[in-house]
Design a protein around this motif. Structure first.
Motif, PDB file in Angstrom:
ATOM      1  N   GLU A 116       0.752  -0.988   0.035  1.00 60.18           N
ATOM      2  CA  GLU A 116      -0.012  -0.121   0.057  1.00 60.18           C
ATOM      3  C   GLU A 116       0.929   1.084   0.127  1.00 60.18           C
ATOM      4  O   GLU A 116       0.712   2.160  -0.658  1.00 60.18           O
ATOM      5  CB  GLU A 116      -0.918  -0.152   1.358  1.00 60.18           C
ATOM      6  N   ARG A 122      -3.518   5.620   0.652  1.00 57.50           N
ATOM      7  CA  ARG A 122      -4.375   4.327   1.577  1.00 57.50           C
ATOM      8  C   ARG A 122      -5.443   4.017   0.460  1.00 57.50           C
ATOM      9  O   ARG A 122      -6.265   4.793  -0.309  1.00 57.50           O
ATOM     10  CB  ARG A 122      -4.844   4.946   2.838  1.00 57.50           C
ATOM     11  N   GLN A 125      -9.273  -0.338   4.333  1.00 53.38           N
ATOM     12  CA  GLN A 125      -9.933  -0.027   5.358  1.00 53.38           C
ATOM     13  C   GLN A 125      -9.833  -1.690   6.122  1.00 53.38           C
ATOM     14  O   GLN A 125     -10.359  -2.396   5.505  1.00 53.38           O
ATOM     15  CB  GLN A 125     -10.986   0.632   5.446  1.00 53.38           C
ATOM     16  N   VAL A 299     -10.136   7.155   2.013  1.00 53.25           N
ATOM     17  CA  VAL A 299     -10.376   5.959   2.967  1.00 53.25           C
ATOM     18  C   VAL A 299     -10.146   6.571   4.120  1.00 53.25           C
ATOM     19  O   VAL A 299      -9.198   7.327   4.600  1.00 53.25           O
ATOM     20  CB  VAL A 299      -8.894   5.114   2.317  1.00 53.25           C
ATOM     21  N   THR A 300     -10.885   5.980   5.030  1.00 52.71           N
ATOM     22  CA  THR A 300     -10.967   6.470   6.745  1.00 52.71           C
ATOM     23  C   THR A 300     -10.972   5.100   7.481  1.00 52.71           C
ATOM     24  O   THR A 300     -11.011   3.998   6.893  1.00 52.71           O
ATOM     25  CB  THR A 300     -12.342   7.098   6.852  1.00 52.71           C
ATOM     26  N   SER A 303      -6.633   1.298   9.649  1.00 55.12           N
ATOM     27  CA  SER A 303      -5.811   1.363   8.460  1.00 55.12           C
ATOM     28  C   SER A 303      -5.159  -0.093   8.450  1.00 55.12           C
ATOM     29  O   SER A 303      -4.999  -0.874   9.223  1.00 55.12           O
ATOM     30  CB  SER A 303      -4.484   2.421   8.637  1.00 55.12           C
ATOM     31  N   TRP A 305      -1.981  -0.308   8.645  1.00 52.94           N
ATOM     32  CA  TRP A 305      -0.914  -0.157   9.966  1.00 52.94           C
ATOM     33  C   TRP A 305      -1.504  -0.803  11.158  1.00 52.94           C
ATOM     34  O   TRP A 305      -0.974  -1.554  11.922  1.00 52.94           O
ATOM     35  CB  TRP A 305      -0.510   1.204  10.071  1.00 52.94           C
ATOM     36  N   ASP A 306      -2.992  -0.408  11.217  1.00 55.56           N
ATOM     37  CA  ASP A 306      -3.457  -0.892  12.582  1.00 55.56           C
ATOM     38  C   ASP A 306      -3.588  -2.466  12.355  1.00 55.56           C
ATOM     39  O   ASP A 306      -3.604  -3.276  13.341  1.00 55.56           O
ATOM     40  CB  ASP A 306      -4.947  -0.410  12.430  1.00 55.56           C
ATOM     41  N   TYR A 338       0.749   6.469   7.222  1.00 56.71           N
ATOM     42  CA  TYR A 338      -0.301   6.198   8.300  1.00 56.71           C
ATOM     43  C   TYR A 338       0.038   7.417   9.483  1.00 56.71           C
ATOM     44  O   TYR A 338      -0.239   6.833  10.819  1.00 56.71           O
ATOM     45  CB  TYR A 338      -0.056   4.976   8.865  1.00 56.71           C
TER      46      TYR A 338
END
Length: 339
Positions: A116, A122, A125, A299-300, A303, A305-306, A338
């Protein structure tokens, strides 16, 4: 696809979660429709597609993603299949809502992060739906005001009536406690730095060789501790609770006191029997938010990364379960994408 056009979604995976998302997109969410369903079980895919006008059944995610009537992808297939589907979606520049886990392990999750980042924006989600639950959102908002002071501890309880027959001891961490890993990071605004898992005596109601329940302790870089009781064969229903203990007060959610009845010499309420029932509203909000953002080119939500961070936490948790002791969580430097 125009900014205000109907989002045409391919749902990859039509098991319990995927079928529920198909229903949600078809009956509940506005601004989107299901244009394709994908499942290795061709007959199941055909049966689901037949219920929706203009929906095509596929057995291969790549074929669906190249279809002219697919604008976005919702991935609800088993976790080991997520990486390939995500990379295919990125290759076709399609926005994605990917159910958790992002991938089953930190190494594959990091590959998704890197892919990504290579796009420069991004596109995905991750489906940590608790961030869209009304009670969790209220707790997050309250902690954000600072009225209770600095969070010191977070107590979590996560109980299922019964575990699926394929559940293993490590899946209590990777498939269930993954949610607490995410909400701990989200509610506190901290990264988790170490995990310790304790193994109490297994419940007599747990299947043979399943270590259930487990007790998990997260340490964070903000100095807070977060504990999780995970019990997937409690026998009476599905419960998720959290209590934040702060310098000037506490806040608790998940008691489920929406309605209490008095009848026939008894008082009480009902207990949800699974996650689909307990978090139905959260799933609705999550998918609607994804559709709304995607239709406007954004994109919300949680993420990639999360998703990677949760995978790394769970990986450390499984090591602690299997080897004993405290295990550090190893994360790469957080990419600027991120930030």
């Amino acid at each position: 696809m125009t900014e205000r056009g109907t989002l045409r979604v391919a749902v990859v995976g039509t098991g319990k979660m995927g079928a529920d998302h198909v229903r949600r997109l078809h009956e509940v969410v506005s601004g989107a429709r299901v244009s394709a369903v994908v499942d290795l079980d061709a007959e199941r895919a055909k049966q689901i597609a037949a219920r929706i006008d203009g929906c095509t059944a596929y057995t291969d995610p790549a074929s669906a993603m190249t279809a002219a009537d697919v604008d976005a992808v919702l991935i609800a297939s088993p976790g080991p299949a997520h990486e390939a589907a995500l990379l295919q979606a990125f290759a076709h520049d399609l926005p994605v809502l990917c159910e958790k886990p992002l991938t089953p392990d930190a190494a594959s999750a990091l590959r998704v992060v890197e892919a990504e980042c290579a796009l420069g924006r991004r596109r995905a989600q991750v489906g940590f739906m608790r961030r869209f639950d009304a009670e969790y959102m209220k707790l997050k908002s309250l902690l954000g005001t600072g009225q209770l002071g600095r969070p010191l501890m977070l107590h979590n309880r996560h109980r299922n009536a019964a575990s699926p027959p394929f559940f293993t001891s490590s899946m209590l961490i990777s498939d269930s406690v993954a949610h607490e890993a995410d909400v701990t990071r989200w509610l506190l605004g901290h990264e988790i730095t170490a995990v310790t898992v304790w193994r109490p005596a297994p419940s007599a109601n747990a299947p043979d060789d399943l270590q259930d329940p487990q007790f998990v302790l997260f340490e964070t870089d903000g100095g807070a501790l977060s504990d999780v009781e995970i019990f997937v064969n409690c026998g009476f229903g599905y419960q998720v609770r959290a209590e934040a203990v702060c310098e000037r007060g506490t806040a608790r959610i998940g008691d489920g006191h929406a309605m209490v009845t008095d009848m026939a010499g008894r008082w009480g309420g009902t207990i949800a029997q699974d996650f689909v029932e307990r978090f139905a509203d959260a799933y609705d909000r999550e998918v609607q938010a994804w559709v709304d953002a995607t239709r406007h080119g954004r994109v919300t939500g949680p993420s990639v990364w999360d998703g990677y961070a949760a995978a790394a936490v769970c990986e450390a948790g499984v090591r602690s379960l299997e080897e004993g002791g405290r295990m550090p969580v190893e994360l790469v430097e957080r990419p600027a994408l991120y930030g």
